[in-house]
Scaffold this active site. Structure first.
Site, short mmCIF file in Angstrom:
data_model
loop_
_atom_site.label_atom_id
_atom_site.label_comp_id
_atom_site.label_asym_id
_atom_site.label_seq_id
_atom_site.Cartn_x
_atom_site.Cartn_y
_atom_site.Cartn_z
N ARG A 192 0.85 -1.18 0.00
CA ARG A 192 0.00 0.00 0.00
C ARG A 192 0.89 1.24 0.00
NH1 ARG A 192 -3.41 -2.55 -1.81
NH2 ARG A 192 -5.58 -2.85 -1.16
N GLU A 231 -3.31 7.98 -5.44
CA GLU A 231 -3.51 7.31 -6.73
C GLU A 231 -4.76 7.87 -7.40
OE1 GLU A 231 -3.51 3.07 -6.09
OE2 GLU A 231 -1.50 3.08 -5.21
N HIS A 258 -0.68 0.45 -10.17
CA HIS A 258 -1.36 -0.49 -9.28
C HIS A 258 -1.89 -1.69 -10.06
CE1 HIS A 258 -3.43 -0.55 -5.08
NE2 HIS A 258 -3.15 -1.78 -5.49
#
Length: 324
Positions: free
Chosen positions: A237, A266, A285
């Protein structure tokens, strides 16, 4: 009468049909306040919630008095207010096992692409810079037989260790909340404190969830302890890392390179200094982003919601004590 559920993420047709066999399904685009207000009656009656990438907090739960279970198409659940869900006896289901191998593949890809400078030199070729036999300014560094430090020896950490140990003959160091006997027996992995791992590893791979304890676990102090030749990898994360400290460590040469699948914010801002660094591989991601795995995650989330609303919480439940 079938229970009512809200779906806030598109599903493949066959999975949508499976969901509809058990529930009355209401599809919405997102969980924004505007969407909730426009569909207030539907949210007020819903017993189930299924989707991903949206915040589920106490404010939303106030609008859903009949909610009994929510199922996320992800392994992470830091966007859910677990305390608020638990206080209301709402089950939270997730998909922890489906994506293990795929995320480990992504981690290994980041290790290889940063060490061998794959992205950087590919861009140089495209730019027409390959005009003669290459010299040292094109060279990368070996991966095989280098020491891999894994921070977080869960399912994904184990899958990464398997690839590194058997595929690349890499000695494995790890740091976790407890000793992992299987990792030590199968991969000859050595448990050590975080400082030792940082000082001895050639690659440091961070695979941790975001919690109050892990927020900014990696900062200037940690990067300063790493080898100047070390490569940092994060596919856990983003907020586990102080991104400004990472940028500074790269700029000062405290670490050699970074491979990043996750970020503090993000999508990553186009103005981020990380994007101007040739020694950074930044991907959006993509840890679990294959067609096969994303389908498997969606299928698991559908089954999880069916099980939860039928009172079956033997697996994949974050707060199973709610069902007691």
């Amino acid at each position: 009468m079938k229970p009512s559920v809200i779906l806030y993420k598109a599903l493949p047709d066959d999975l949508l049909q499976r969901l509809q066999e058990h529930f009355t399904v209401h599809q919405v685009a997102n969980l924004s306040p505007q969407t909730v207000e426009q569909n207030a009656a539907i949210f007020a009656e819903a017993e189930g919630l299924l989707g991903s990438n949206e915040n589920v907090d106490a404010v939303l739960l106030e609008k859903m008095p009949k909610l009994r279970a929510t199922s996320t198409i992800s392994v992470g659940y830091d966007n859910f207010d677990v305390d608020a869900l638990t206080a209301r006896k709402i089950l939270l289901m997730h998909t922890p096992t489906v994506l293990t191998e795929t995320v480990a593949d992504t981690l290994m890809a980041l290790v290889l692409s940063t060490a061998r400078r794959v992205v950087e030199v590919a861009e140089r070729v495209k730019a027409g810079e390959w005009t003669a036999s290459i010299g040292p300014d094109w060279y990368g560094t070996d991966v095989h037989h280098k020491t891999l430090g894994i921070v977080g020896m869960g399912r994904i950490g184990m899958a990464l260790a398997q690839r590194a140990h058997f595929g690349f003959n890499m000695p494995i160091l790890y740091n976790a909340r407890r000793h992992h006997k299987e990792a030590e027996e199968r991969f000859n992995a050595r448990y050590c404190d975080l400082d030792t791992l940082l000082q001895e590893s050639d690659f440091v791979c961070l695979i941790l969830p975001l919690t109050d304890e892990t927020h900014h676990l990696f900062g200037a102090e940690q990067f300063a302890k790493m080898k100047s030749s070390a490569i940092f990898i994060n596919a856990g994360r983003g907020p586990v890392v102080d991104e400004n400290a990472l940028i500074a460590a790269l700029q000062k040469g405290e670490i050699h390179a970074a491979g990043l699948d996750v970020f503090e914010q993000e999508p990553l801002s186009v103005d981020s200094p990380l994007l101007s660094m040739a020694n950074v591989v930044a991907v959006p991601h993509i840890g679990s982003a294959t067609h096969e795995t994303r389908y498997g995650m969606a299928a698991c989330a559908v089954d999880n919601l069916i099980d939860a609303l039928q009172g079956k919480v033997e697996k994949n439940c974050v707060n199973p004590h709610v069902a007691d």
